[in-house]
Design a protein around this motif. Structure first.
Motif, PDB file in Angstrom:
ATOM      1  N   ARG A 108      -3.359  13.590   7.177  1.00 58.86           N
ATOM      2  CA  ARG A 108      -3.240  12.744   5.897  1.00 58.86           C
ATOM      3  C   ARG A 108      -1.792  12.335   5.671  1.00 58.86           C
ATOM      4  O   ARG A 108      -1.880  11.101   5.297  1.00 58.86           O
ATOM      5  N   ALA A 109      -1.069  13.388   5.415  1.00 54.32           N
ATOM      6  CA  ALA A 109       0.453  12.930   5.135  1.00 54.32           C
ATOM      7  C   ALA A 109       0.987  12.004   6.157  1.00 54.32           C
ATOM      8  O   ALA A 109       1.805  11.029   5.602  1.00 54.32           O
ATOM      9  N   GLY A 110       0.741  12.259   7.408  1.00 51.66           N
ATOM     10  CA  GLY A 110       1.182  11.249   8.330  1.00 51.66           C
ATOM     11  C   GLY A 110       0.809   9.846   8.389  1.00 51.66           C
ATOM     12  O   GLY A 110       1.543   8.878   8.732  1.00 51.66           O
ATOM     13  N   ILE A 111      -0.712   9.681   8.024  1.00 50.07           N
ATOM     14  CA  ILE A 111      -1.209   8.346   7.850  1.00 50.07           C
ATOM     15  C   ILE A 111      -0.485   7.723   6.787  1.00 50.07           C
ATOM     16  O   ILE A 111      -0.056   6.486   6.721  1.00 50.07           O
TER      17      ILE A 111
ATOM     18  N   ASP B 167       3.551   3.788   4.670  1.00 50.21           N
ATOM     19  CA  ASP B 167       4.906   3.296   4.013  1.00 50.21           C
ATOM     20  C   ASP B 167       5.824   2.736   4.634  1.00 50.21           C
ATOM     21  O   ASP B 167       6.242   1.809   4.646  1.00 50.21           O
ATOM     22  N   THR B 168       5.977   3.037   6.247  1.00 49.83           N
ATOM     23  CA  THR B 168       6.813   2.588   7.021  1.00 49.83           C
ATOM     24  C   THR B 168       6.319   0.924   7.199  1.00 49.83           C
ATOM     25  O   THR B 168       7.203   0.358   7.395  1.00 49.83           O
ATOM     26  N   VAL B 169       4.859   0.748   7.491  1.00 55.75           N
ATOM     27  CA  VAL B 169       4.440  -0.485   7.513  1.00 55.75           C
ATOM     28  C   VAL B 169       4.985  -1.443   6.285  1.00 55.75           C
ATOM     29  O   VAL B 169       5.377  -2.468   6.598  1.00 55.75           O
TER      30      VAL B 169
ATOM     31  N   ASN C  52       0.210 -11.200   3.307  1.00 61.13           N
ATOM     32  CA  ASN C  52       0.201  -9.760   3.996  1.00 61.13           C
ATOM     33  C   ASN C  52       0.409  -8.597   3.156  1.00 61.13           C
ATOM     34  O   ASN C  52      -0.178  -7.555   3.432  1.00 61.13           O
ATOM     35  N   ILE C  53       1.730  -8.395   2.630  1.00 58.34           N
ATOM     36  CA  ILE C  53       1.924  -7.196   1.953  1.00 58.34           C
ATOM     37  C   ILE C  53       0.928  -7.023   0.832  1.00 58.34           C
ATOM     38  O   ILE C  53       0.642  -5.746   0.844  1.00 58.34           O
ATOM     39  N   VAL C  54       0.518  -8.007   0.122  1.00 59.08           N
ATOM     40  CA  VAL C  54      -0.783  -7.670  -0.943  1.00 59.08           C
ATOM     41  C   VAL C  54      -1.932  -6.838  -0.352  1.00 59.08           C
ATOM     42  O   VAL C  54      -2.329  -6.042  -0.874  1.00 59.08           O
ATOM     43  N   ARG C  55      -2.317  -7.380   0.778  1.00 59.18           N
ATOM     44  CA  ARG C  55      -3.353  -7.264   1.665  1.00 59.18           C
ATOM     45  C   ARG C  55      -3.287  -5.682   2.174  1.00 59.18           C
ATOM     46  O   ARG C  55      -4.087  -4.852   1.984  1.00 59.18           O
ATOM     47  N   HIS C  56      -2.084  -5.411   2.672  1.00 57.14           N
ATOM     48  CA  HIS C  56      -1.701  -4.292   3.210  1.00 57.14           C
ATOM     49  C   HIS C  56      -1.598  -3.149   1.994  1.00 57.14           C
ATOM     50  O   HIS C  56      -2.264  -2.104   2.295  1.00 57.14           O
ATOM     51  N   SER C  57      -1.221  -3.391   0.947  1.00 58.32           N
ATOM     52  CA  SER C  57      -1.192  -2.484  -0.177  1.00 58.32           C
ATOM     53  C   SER C  57      -2.299  -2.284  -0.719  1.00 58.32           C
ATOM     54  O   SER C  57      -2.630  -1.070  -1.034  1.00 58.32           O
TER      55      SER C  57
ATOM     56  N   ASN D 268      -5.492   5.810   0.935  1.00 57.67           N
ATOM     57  CA  ASN D 268      -5.090   7.069   0.029  1.00 57.67           C
ATOM     58  C   ASN D 268      -6.143   7.485  -0.736  1.00 57.67           C
ATOM     59  O   ASN D 268      -6.217   8.600  -0.804  1.00 57.67           O
ATOM     60  N   ALA D 269      -7.177   6.762  -1.234  1.00 54.37           N
ATOM     61  CA  ALA D 269      -8.129   7.197  -2.038  1.00 54.37           C
ATOM     62  C   ALA D 269      -9.133   7.787  -1.199  1.00 54.37           C
ATOM     63  O   ALA D 269      -9.767   8.789  -1.462  1.00 54.37           O
ATOM     64  N   ASN D 270      -9.441   7.243  -0.149  1.00 49.83           N
ATOM     65  CA  ASN D 270     -10.403   7.847   0.951  1.00 49.83           C
ATOM     66  C   ASN D 270      -9.866   9.174   1.642  1.00 49.83           C
ATOM     67  O   ASN D 270     -10.781  10.085   1.774  1.00 49.83           O
ATOM     68  N   LEU D 271      -8.746   9.349   1.768  1.00 45.05           N
ATOM     69  CA  LEU D 271      -8.078  10.424   2.226  1.00 45.05           C
ATOM     70  C   LEU D 271      -8.137  11.672   1.313  1.00 45.05           C
ATOM     71  O   LEU D 271      -8.513  12.865   1.777  1.00 45.05           O
TER      72      LEU D 271
END
Length: 161
Positions: free
Chosen positions: A83-86, A91-93, A118-123, A130-133
């Motif tokens: 979870r933390a790795g994902i 965050d890196t992306v 793209n940043i908005v979609r990625h966010s 994060n909510a699903n994890l």
């Protein structure tokens, strides 16, 4: 201070982009140097010398080596993400997208707009992941961070908005 293992992105966005272009895209030092430049560069003797200098910087060497190791681990299927790795990968992306938008803003306002979209979609995807994890803390709803506020921080000059 040099991050010896190269795991922390470089503060200088041009050097970070240079490292990504060399390590991930496989460009030569000269091509990566010219591509990461905020202004168009020709591949002349000066570019070759400066590209070589940038590639030999200890921080760039460490970052390129780290990025190559990560890319190889990902290609080999060795990268196991918890979870933390994902969350860290997302965050890196995000950071890469932000650096790309900064460089795009200098070169092409239309491209910068696409990058911001793209940043908005990625966010949004990152928030849903994060909510699903579960276990990854959600940002409080009243923290004042809105897509408009994020986008307004990406505008770097008055001529582009």
């Amino acid at each position: 201070m040099v991050n010896e293992d190269g795991s922390i992105p470089l503060e200088n966005s041009r050097r970070e982009m240079f490292c990504h272009l060399v390590a991930v895209s496989g460009l030569s030092f000269v091509d990566a140097y010219c591509e990461s430049s905020p202004t168009p560069r020709e591949k002349n003797h000066g570019a070759k010398v400066n590209a070589s200098k940038m590639g030999r910087r200890p921080d760039c060497e460490a970052r390129i080596a780290y990025l190559k190791r990560e890319a190889q681990a990902l290609a080999d299927g060795e990268l196991k993400l918890d979870r933390a790795g994902i969350a860290a990968l997302q965050d890196t992306v995000t950071e890469i997208l932000l650096n790309g938008a900064r460089v795009a803003q200098i070169h092409d306002a239309g491209l910068a707009l696409q990058m911001r979209q793209n940043i908005v979609r990625h966010s949004g995807r990152q928030s849903r992941t994060n909510a699903n994890l579960g276990g990854v803390k959600k940002r409080p709803a009243n923290d004042g961070l809105t897509p408009d506020r994020v986008l307004s921080n990406l505008r770097f000059c008055e001529c582009h908005g």
